[in-house]
Design a protein around this motif. Structure first.
Motif, PDB file in Angstrom:
ATOM      1  N   GLN A   1       0.834  -1.197   0.000  1.00  8.04           N
ATOM      2  CA  GLN A   1       0.000   0.000   0.000  1.00  8.04           C
ATOM      3  C   GLN A   1       0.873   1.253   0.000  1.00  8.04           C
ATOM      4  OE1 GLN A   1      -2.672   0.250   3.309  1.00  8.04           O
ATOM      5  NE2 GLN A   1      -3.880   1.844   2.319  1.00  8.04           N
TER       6      GLN A   1
ATOM      7  N   GLU B   1       2.243   1.868  -3.361  1.00 11.81           N
ATOM      8  CA  GLU B   1       1.206   2.429  -4.233  1.00 11.81           C
ATOM      9  C   GLU B   1       1.053   3.925  -4.003  1.00 11.81           C
ATOM     10  OE1 GLU B   1      -1.631  -1.528  -4.504  1.00 11.81           O
ATOM     11  OE2 GLU B   1      -2.462   0.345  -3.735  1.00 11.81           O
TER      12      GLU B   1
ATOM     13  N   LEU C   1       1.660   6.970  -6.652  1.00 17.41           N
ATOM     14  CA  LEU C   1       0.546   7.879  -6.948  1.00 17.41           C
ATOM     15  C   LEU C   1       0.932   9.326  -6.675  1.00 17.41           C
ATOM     16  CD1 LEU C   1      -2.624   6.013  -5.679  1.00 17.41           C
ATOM     17  CD2 LEU C   1      -2.294   7.008  -7.941  1.00 17.41           C
TER      18      LEU C   1
ATOM     19  N   SER D   1      -8.970   8.324 -10.722  1.00 14.71           N
ATOM     20  CA  SER D   1      -9.134   7.304  -9.683  1.00 14.71           C
ATOM     21  C   SER D   1      -8.204   6.124  -9.919  1.00 14.71           C
ATOM     22  CB  SER D   1     -10.583   6.821  -9.676  1.00 14.71           C
ATOM     23  OG  SER D   1     -10.852   6.213 -10.915  1.00 14.71           O
ATOM     24  N   GLY D   2      -8.061   5.315  -8.883  1.00 20.15           N
ATOM     25  CA  GLY D   2      -7.271   4.092  -9.001  1.00 20.15           C
ATOM     26  C   GLY D   2      -5.866   4.372  -9.480  1.00 20.15           C
ATOM     27  N   ALA D   3      -5.411   3.547 -10.419  1.00 20.79           N
ATOM     28  CA  ALA D   3      -4.041   3.652 -10.893  1.00 20.79           C
ATOM     29  C   ALA D   3      -3.916   4.565 -12.116  1.00 20.79           C
ATOM     30  CB  ALA D   3      -3.502   2.274 -11.231  1.00 20.79           C
ATOM     31  N   TRP D   4      -4.999   5.234 -12.486  1.00 21.99           N
ATOM     32  CA  TRP D   4      -4.967   6.043 -13.703  1.00 21.99           C
ATOM     33  C   TRP D   4      -3.844   7.080 -13.735  1.00 21.99           C
ATOM     34  CZ3 TRP D   4      -6.784   5.345 -18.370  1.00 21.99           C
ATOM     35  CH2 TRP D   4      -7.835   4.438 -18.541  1.00 21.99           C
TER      36      TRP D   4
ATOM     37  N   ARG E   1      -8.535  13.597  -9.628  1.00 18.87           N
ATOM     38  CA  ARG E   1      -8.258  12.709  -8.494  1.00 18.87           C
ATOM     39  C   ARG E   1      -8.808  13.305  -7.192  1.00 18.87           C
ATOM     40  NH1 ARG E   1      -6.053   8.311  -7.810  1.00 18.87           N
ATOM     41  NH2 ARG E   1      -5.519   7.608  -5.727  1.00 18.87           N
TER      42      ARG E   1
END
Lengths: 260, 328
Positions: free
Chosen positions: B41, B44, B48, B171-174, B241
């Motif tokens: 996490q 990530e 991001l 959102s997410g990994a975009w 985001r």
């Protein structure tokens, strides 16, 4: 043989003044197709000023330049280059952070796929062509993918000269091409110049080295204090006569002069 | 035996990156009793966080290769985000900026954001190329101006109630994907196209580039415009985001971007540098930020370390340049 079609470059009363300084006064110069000539003269004689006018670096105060029979006015070095006048500058004008093929083909890259500024380069073809060009000059550069900035002065000079020589230029001007080079490198540059002669590419060579001048060119133009004071066939003169013309003093006192 | 010269230039930067990550891992076990890298996490979150200024850094890399600089990235991000968001409000938005433009297809706010960024970049480039004002000053002016315009645009109000389809792109990994794709595209463009070759040539020897027939002014404007458009893209991704746009967004992002570029081995003297290095530089900054937070060390110490790393990177670059000059 003063046929108009035979002349590639002619200047008529070319004059350049910087304020009150008369750097170049009414220069009448001609260069025939395939001819190799040297411009010699003391420091401040107007050699470089003359070259700056015909390569578009500066614009003459008065007088005319005719290239291939047509009157030309170059407002920039680029225009002169586009017309076919290639110059090898003393400061070389190479991009140190680029490799040899990139320098040779800068501004006229070979393309794989055309798409405006985002056209894809044909790196393979440029590398092959670069190899072929440098092979002709017999210069040894172990790895053409190295940055030019990491190479010796001689190698850099040869890259700069090869760039001029490798494109179908109509006239090449070299300003002191061997001034900073060692013996072996000088020989290599001189070989490139001989190769240009064989190919029939006309050349204007500016050099302080009279021995080199006699070795390489057909005709010598002597400049003194902004004026052309002589135009002599290299085979019909000797160092003494040239030095007398350069200095403006008569007498055979120049045998021991070290610049001969 | 393998020689150091045969390794790609990125190898040493990557080694630094790995070294820093391992250092935090060791410090983690020693002082916090937890693994730094073992937490997916956290990784990530790192990636991001860095993606947004990473997109700016891709543009800044190109500007610095031409031996220019772009200080306006963060401010252009904010302005682009504000304007883009004003075209991305949902149909049920309360007190919308443009009541007549609600629920538009997302391509419109994205295009608007990119266009605003590109326009700012174009102005940067035109000023630099035509007036002889140093890019440092031109883009500093843009930094102040764009931020101010971002405030004036909504009289200081944030823009919210963004449509679901618009917020989906952040959102997410975009954001990571956008950063990655942008980085790969421009890495290849710099390496294999005329645009790239001329960018390096201008940074290496502008006079030689001009003599070789390159339209230096036009090219510089193009480079700054691309950098601006990428800042605009970063703005679009960021407000999507955050599901809100504020005029204070992206403050100091330009410095993070420049730091990443310099740490990644791009020379401030121009002519040298690669996007791949910048990507590693972006990751290094991300790991440092995350690592300090992980070790619960005060934010300001983190800034001190970042500052030292940047100065160190520039010193290395200067030594490399001096070595080359003495050889030439």
């Amino acid at each position: 043989m003063n046929n108009q079609d035979d002349i590639i470059l002619r200047t008529e009363n070319l004059t350049k003044r910087y304020g009150g300084v008369h750097a170049l006064e009414e220069a009448n110069f001609t260069l025939k197709k395939g001819e190799h000539v040297a411009i010699v003269g003391d420091n401040g004689a107007g050699k470089s000023t003359f070259v700056r006018q015909i390569t578009g670096v500066e614009q003459p105060t008065s007088g005319d330049i005719f290239f291939e029979g047509k009157r030309v006015e170059f407002s920039s070095p680029l225009e002169a280059r586009e017309a076919g006048i290639e110059s090898v500058f003393q400061d070389l004008a190479l991009c140190n952070d680029l490799d040899v093929p990139s320098n040779l083909f800068l501004g006229r890259e070979e393309l794989l796929f055309k798409f405006g500024p985002f056209s894809i380069l044909d790196e393979k073809k440029m590398m092959q062509k670069a190899k072929a060009v440098l092979e002709r000059t017999a210069i040894k550069i172990p790895n053409l993918s190295n940055h030019v900035g990491d190479m010796s002065g001689g190698q850099r000079q040869c890259v700069a000269i090869s760039r001029s020589a490798s494109f179908a230029s109509k006239l090449i001007i070299m300003d002191e091409p061997t001034a900073a080079l060692g013996v072996q490198e000088t020989t290599q540059v001189e070989n490139i110049i001989r190769g240009l002669k064989e190919q029939g590419v006309p050349l204007i060579l500016i050099s302080h080295n009279l021995r080199q001048v006699f070795n390489l060119v057909d005709k010598i133009w002597v400049f003194r204090r902004g004026r052309i004071v002589g135009e002599v066939i290299a085979a019909e003169t000797d160092g003494n006569e040239i030095v007398s013309m350069i200095t403006g003093m008569q007498g055979g006192v120049h045998e021991k002069a070290s610049y001969i | 035996m393998f020689k150091r010269e045969n390794l790609p230039a990125e190898a040493s930067i990557f080694a630094v990156f790995v070294g820093i990550a391992v250092l935090f891992e060791v410090l983690g076990w020693a002082f916090v009793g937890k693994s730094f890298l073992g937490n997916v996490q956290r990784l990530e979150i790192i990636i991001l966080q860095v993606s947004i200024f990473g997109i700016i850094a891709v543009g800044v890399t190109q500007v610095i290769i031409t031996s220019g600089i772009d200080l306006s990235g963060g401010a252009v991000l904010a302005l682009s985000a504000m304007v883009a968001a004003s075209f991305a409000q949902s149909v049920d938005a309360f007190a919308p900026i443009f009541p007549q433009f609600l629920g538009l297809p997302i391509i419109i706010p994205i295009a608007v954001g990119l266009a605003v960024g590109a326009a700012c970049g174009w102005i940067n480039g035109a000023i630099t190329a035509y007036t002889g004002i140093p890019p440092f000053i031109a883009t500093l002016g843009m930094l102040v101006t764009a931020r101010a315009v971002a405030v004036i645009y909504t009289k200081g109000q944030p823009v919210y109630s963004l449509s679901d389809s618009f917020t989906a792109i952040g959102s997410g990994a975009w954001p990571v994907l956008v950063f990655f794709v942008v980085a790969v595209i421009f890495h290849l463009i710099l390496k294999h196209t005329v645009y790239g070759k001329h960018t390096y040539a201008i940074g290496s020897n502008e006079k030689a580039a001009r003599v070789a027939g390159i339209n230096v002014r036009r090219h510089k404007i193009m480079v700054y415009t691309i950098a601006g458009a990428l800042s605009g893209l970063a703005g679009v991704v960021m407000c999507s985001r955050a599901t809100i746009a504020q005029s204070g967004m992206g403050t100091m992002y330009e410095l993070d971007a420049i730091s990443a570029v310099v740490i990644g081995g791009t020379s401030l003297f121009g002519g040298r540098g690669r996007i791949s290095g910048t990507v590693i530089g972006v990751c290094i900054l991300g790991v440092i930020t995350s690592g300090f937070t992980f070790l619960r060390i005060d934010f300001y110490y983190q800034e001190i370390v970042k500052g030292m790393i940047i100065v160190g990177a520039v010193m290395l670059d200067q030594r490399r340049q001096a070595k080359q000059r003495s050889r030439a």
